[in-house]
Scaffold this active site. Structure first.
Site, mmCIF file in Angstrom:
data_model
loop_
_atom_site.group_PDB
_atom_site.id
_atom_site.type_symbol
_atom_site.label_atom_id
_atom_site.label_comp_id
_atom_site.label_asym_id
_atom_site.label_seq_id
_atom_site.Cartn_x
_atom_site.Cartn_y
_atom_site.Cartn_z
ATOM 1 N N ASP A 10 0.783 -1.237 0.000
ATOM 2 C CA ASP A 10 0.000 0.000 0.000
ATOM 3 C C ASP A 10 0.816 1.289 0.000
ATOM 4 O OD1 ASP A 10 -2.028 -1.839 0.141
ATOM 5 O OD2 ASP A 10 -2.702 -1.278 2.142
ATOM 6 N N LYS A 86 -5.770 -6.006 -3.331
ATOM 7 C CA LYS A 86 -6.539 -6.435 -2.164
ATOM 8 C C LYS A 86 -7.670 -5.445 -1.899
ATOM 9 C CE LYS A 86 -3.566 -4.313 1.366
ATOM 10 N NZ LYS A 86 -4.444 -3.590 2.266
ATOM 11 N N CYS A 119 -2.546 -2.520 7.813
ATOM 12 C CA CYS A 119 -2.188 -3.490 6.783
ATOM 13 C C CYS A 119 -0.852 -4.170 7.044
ATOM 14 C CB CYS A 119 -2.221 -2.812 5.422
ATOM 15 S SG CYS A 119 -3.864 -2.097 5.085
#
Length: 183
Positions: A10, A86, A119
């Site tokens: 991310d 995701k 995350c």
């Protein structure tokens, strides 16, 4: 011989200045992630770029098809590097990440990216739970201020709390410099 993979999670435009969900010291952590990526490329290591897009309408950030959801240019994937999309905090949930690592006989993963308290935490714990040896490069991860019961917890404290918890039972937690030096 152990096979390893670098997993960058991310590191996307919405987390940077001008994005919808800016993180504390994101530019510093992204520079460190880019250093990890450079070393992994030079070593021919498996590289996995994980990026998040929300499925919900009007998400707070990482809206599908927007520039904010794009992987930041500082760590942009090259041909031959794996990409995993995701939709949840955990990079393993409803993705092909576990199968991808298994298909390449990966036993050790190095994780960096964002956000430390979501995350990164979820992926590191899941990776350890499925039997992988996990390293988290703490200064290649970022967080943000959080609020709980009316109290604001500064990003640096949030980050340290999560790194401390991961280092207790789930991962080896190191700095970029120590990791690159092979410590």
């Amino acid at each position: 011989m152990a096979k390893s993979a670098l997993i960058l999670i991310d590191i996307q435009n919405d987390y940077f200045p001008g994005g919808k969900w800016e993180l504390h010291k994101i530019e510093d952590s992204a520079r460190n992630a880019a250093r990890l990526l450079e070393q992994a490329r030079a070593a021919g290591q498996m590289i996995v770029h994980v990026h998040h897009e929300f499925k919900a309408e009007n998400p707070p950030f990482f809206a599908p098809g927007t520039p904010g959801a794009d992987i930041h240019t500082s760590v942009a994937p090259k041909d031959g590097e794996h990409k995993v999309l995701k939709h949840y905090a955990n990079a393993f949930r409803e993705t092909n990440l576990q199968a991808l690592l298994a298909d390449h006989d990966v036993s050790d993963v190095t994780i960096a990216g964002d956000m430390s308290h979501m995350c990164i935490d979820a992926a590191a714990r899941n990776a350890a739970d499925i039997g992988l040896n996990v390293t988290v490069v703490e200064d290649a991860c970022s967080s943000r201020d959080l609020e709980f019961n009316g109290d604001v917890i500064p990003a640096e404290q949030v980050h340290k709390a999560y790194m401390s918890a991961l280092s207790f039972a789930y991962a080896t937690v190191v700095s970029t410099s120590d990791y690159l030096a092979g410590a």
